[in-house]
Design a protein around this motif. Structure first.
Motif, short mmCIF file in Angstrom:
data_model
loop_
_atom_site.label_atom_id
_atom_site.label_comp_id
_atom_site.label_asym_id
_atom_site.label_seq_id
_atom_site.Cartn_x
_atom_site.Cartn_y
_atom_site.Cartn_z
N THR A 17 5.31 -7.78 75.90
CA THR A 17 6.55 -6.87 76.41
C THR A 17 5.91 -5.58 77.01
N SER A 18 4.87 -5.23 77.00
CA SER A 18 4.20 -4.14 77.84
C SER A 18 4.12 -4.34 79.31
N VAL A 19 4.39 -5.62 79.72
CA VAL A 19 4.28 -6.10 81.28
C VAL A 19 5.14 -5.05 82.20
N GLY A 20 4.56 -4.41 83.18
CA GLY A 20 5.35 -3.69 84.12
C GLY A 20 5.24 -2.16 83.80
N LYS A 21 4.64 -1.90 82.55
CA LYS A 21 4.78 -0.41 82.18
C LYS A 21 3.51 0.29 82.82
N THR A 22 3.47 1.70 82.99
CA THR A 22 2.57 2.32 83.54
C THR A 22 2.11 3.11 81.93
N VAL A 23 0.80 2.84 81.62
CA VAL A 23 0.68 3.31 80.33
C VAL A 23 -0.72 4.08 80.46
N GLU A 24 -1.04 5.03 79.53
CA GLU A 24 -2.68 5.54 79.39
C GLU A 24 -3.13 4.77 78.06
N VAL A 25 -4.54 4.26 78.22
CA VAL A 25 -4.97 3.80 77.07
C VAL A 25 -6.39 4.73 76.69
N ARG A 26 -6.76 4.77 75.55
CA ARG A 26 -8.04 5.32 75.19
C ARG A 26 -9.04 4.45 74.43
N GLY A 27 -10.46 4.38 74.45
CA GLY A 27 -10.99 3.68 73.89
C GLY A 27 -12.54 3.69 74.23
N TRP A 28 -13.45 2.56 73.67
CA TRP A 28 -14.82 2.36 73.84
C TRP A 28 -14.95 1.15 74.53
N VAL A 29 -15.78 1.52 75.53
CA VAL A 29 -16.35 0.12 76.33
C VAL A 29 -17.08 -0.93 75.58
N ARG A 30 -16.65 -2.06 75.70
CA ARG A 30 -17.59 -3.23 75.05
C ARG A 30 -18.18 -4.02 75.80
N THR A 31 -17.69 -4.15 77.10
CA THR A 31 -18.60 -4.87 78.17
C THR A 31 -17.85 -4.40 79.47
N ARG A 32 -18.68 -4.52 80.44
CA ARG A 32 -18.74 -4.23 81.89
C ARG A 32 -19.26 -5.27 82.78
N ARG A 33 -18.51 -5.63 83.91
CA ARG A 33 -19.19 -6.63 84.63
C ARG A 33 -18.31 -6.59 86.34
N ASP A 34 -19.26 -6.30 87.15
CA ASP A 34 -18.68 -6.21 88.60
C ASP A 34 -18.27 -7.64 89.26
N SER A 35 -17.46 -7.52 90.01
CA SER A 35 -16.91 -8.66 90.87
C SER A 35 -17.49 -8.28 92.19
N LYS A 36 -17.60 -9.57 93.12
CA LYS A 36 -18.09 -9.82 94.19
C LYS A 36 -16.87 -9.11 95.17
N ALA A 37 -16.06 -9.12 94.74
CA ALA A 37 -14.55 -9.04 95.47
C ALA A 37 -14.32 -7.25 95.39
#
Length: 467
Positions: A17-37
């Motif tokens: 139901t949140s699709v299409g909304k502009t929101v702000e979220v706050r939290g902690w990073v669990r993982t990060r990975r970079d895309s070749k794109a």
């Protein structure tokens, strides 16, 4: 509440139901990975739910190279973006970031919660950080749901919530396993060789941390009818098993004009309410416990919810156990307390479901339990469930003045210390009953966690009072 109308929890952001909304979220990073794109995938969690929110951070962000690509597990961030339907399997949404602001960096070299799996024993050394893991986040949310269900159940059934003392001068259970509380300079007294005089102490008498709020709860039950207490209790038992804590939380309802049968019905309805709420409100967390911690736990809880509780006397249970041909570690005999192995046999093999045992020998139960007409047993009850054994213990209380006094004398209790308790039988006595549920035992049962030290934020056990 927040002044920022766009700030939502990650739990809300993950809903379709949140699709299409502009929101702000706050939290902690669990993982990060970079895309070749030329963009990064950042998995974010704020503790509001089990699952992470995938943030797609484009390379066009002003701080992409300087900050986004340097994010590591444990960093805290604020992300503003638009919720989009996710093409990835297993997630309904993802957040397309318009800005990523770093609030707190995390030293990746010393941060202990890396991708490598750590044992629960090891995580106890980092009790201040372990809530950030999947397991302990899930445990905490289930524990919170159980607490919420406890209050809701009793409030909806017209119980009054009362707060009983943490410091007491009486031993409710009569077992003597109590922590003494004192303001005396014990080191100074030891050096001087003088005896301890408790008339000099803060309360002018020996005092202890409470093992139960039941006796005090009875005073309010005999005035207001239905009450419950819910708070920390303490037992100085030198036990290092996976089922014992020195500090734990207890919920203890007490009801005037209740007899044992009423008490049994209340306990069954209460336990079923807790389990039902956990299954319905914590579905994502319960799925995790089912898959990773205790396979079969959901079915086990569902069966307890759906099955009527069978009733059996202690004497009948002894006969069943004696005729079972099972090889028990602890011997079976009438007059001995049942052990977990006996209780589990009754629920798992004999009945195949929950059981309420009643009418225990008076010699193994506390002084406040009502003596039955046979003079040998008391109106006690233990609720037993498959997988753990006893989860609730209670009784009808002894309301007859002469019988209570005799039981207290047999237990060699100081009658002067309990004069206020005896008064409840002198001034308008009524039948009344209640029970106790240990919160940690309940959390352990619902989650399938093997060690009770892993279902309380900061466990207190013999030799351990860290954090």
């Amino acid at each position: 509440m927040t002044h920022n109308d766009r700030w939502v929890s990650i739990r809300e952001a993950r809903q379709e139901t949140s699709v299409g909304k502009t929101v702000e979220v706050r939290g902690w990073v669990r993982t990060r990975r970079d895309s070749k794109a030329g963009f990064s995938f950042v998995e974010l969690n704020d503790g509001s739910c089990f699952g992470n929110l995938q943030v797609v951070a484009p390379g066009e962000l002003d701080n992409y190279a300087e900050e986004v690509q340097k994010l590591t597990a444990g960093c805290s961030v604020v992300v503003v973006g638009k919720i989009e339907a996710s093409p990835a399997k297993g997630q309904a949404t993802e957040l397309h970031a318009q800005s990523v602001r770093v609030l707190g960096w995390c030293d990746g070299e010393t941060y202990p919660l890396q991708k490598k799996r750590h044992s629960f024993e090891k995580l106890r050394e980092w009790a201040h950080l372990r809530a950030r893991t999947n397991t302990f986040g899930a445990v905490t949310r289930v524990r919170n749901q159980i607490c919420d269900s406890i209050h809701n159940f009793f409030q909806e059934n017209e119980f009054y919530y009362i707060q009983t003392p943490i410091i007491t001068a009486s031993d409710c259970e009569g077992a003597g396993e109590m922590f003494r509380v004192t303001s005396l300079d014990l080191d100074g007294l030891a050096k001087s060789g003088r005896p301890v005089n408790y008339e000099w102490d803060f309360f002018n008498k020996p005092t202890y941390l409470t093992v139960s709020g039941q006796l005090e709860a009875e005073t309010y039950a005999t005035a207001l009818g239905r009450v419950y207490t819910f708070g920390p209790t303490f037992r100085a038992e030198n036990s290092n098993t996976s089922r014992h804590l020195a500090e734990f939380w207890m919920v203890e309802p007490e009801v005037a004009f209740f007899e044992l049968a009423d008490n049994m019905r209340l306990a069954e309805a209460f336990l079923k309410r807790i389990l039902t709420d956990c299954l319905q409100q914590c579905d994502e967390d319960m799925t995790f416990f089912e898959q990773r911690i205790a396979p079969g736990v959901i079915e086990q809880l569902t069966r307890v919810v759906e099955q009527p509780f069978e009733h059996m006397t202690y004497t009948a249970a002894i006969e069943v156990l004696e005729g079972s041909n099972e090889s028990f570690e602890y011997p079976i005999r009438w007059g001995a307390d049942l052990q977990a192995e006996h209780e589990r046999y009754l629920t798992e093999k004999h009945v195949g479901g929950p059981v309420i045992l009643t009418d225990y020998p008076s010699t193994i139960k506390p002084f406040y339990m009502r003596v039955s007409d046979d003079g040998k047993t008391v109106a006690a009850m233990d609720v037993l469930v498959p997988g753990v054994g006893e989860i609730i213990g209670g009784s009808q209380r002894e309301e007859r003045l002469d019988v209570l006094r005799r039981r207290m004398q047999e237990a060699e209790l100081d009658m002067d210390e309990y004069a206020w308790y005896v008064d409840l039988r002198r001034f308008g006595t009524v039948p009344h009953a209640g029970f106790g549920l240990g919160l940690e035992r309940a959390v352990q049962y619902v989650t399938g966690m093997a060690n009770i030290r892993d279902v309380i934020p900061f466990p207190r056990t013999p030799g351990n009072a860290d954090f």
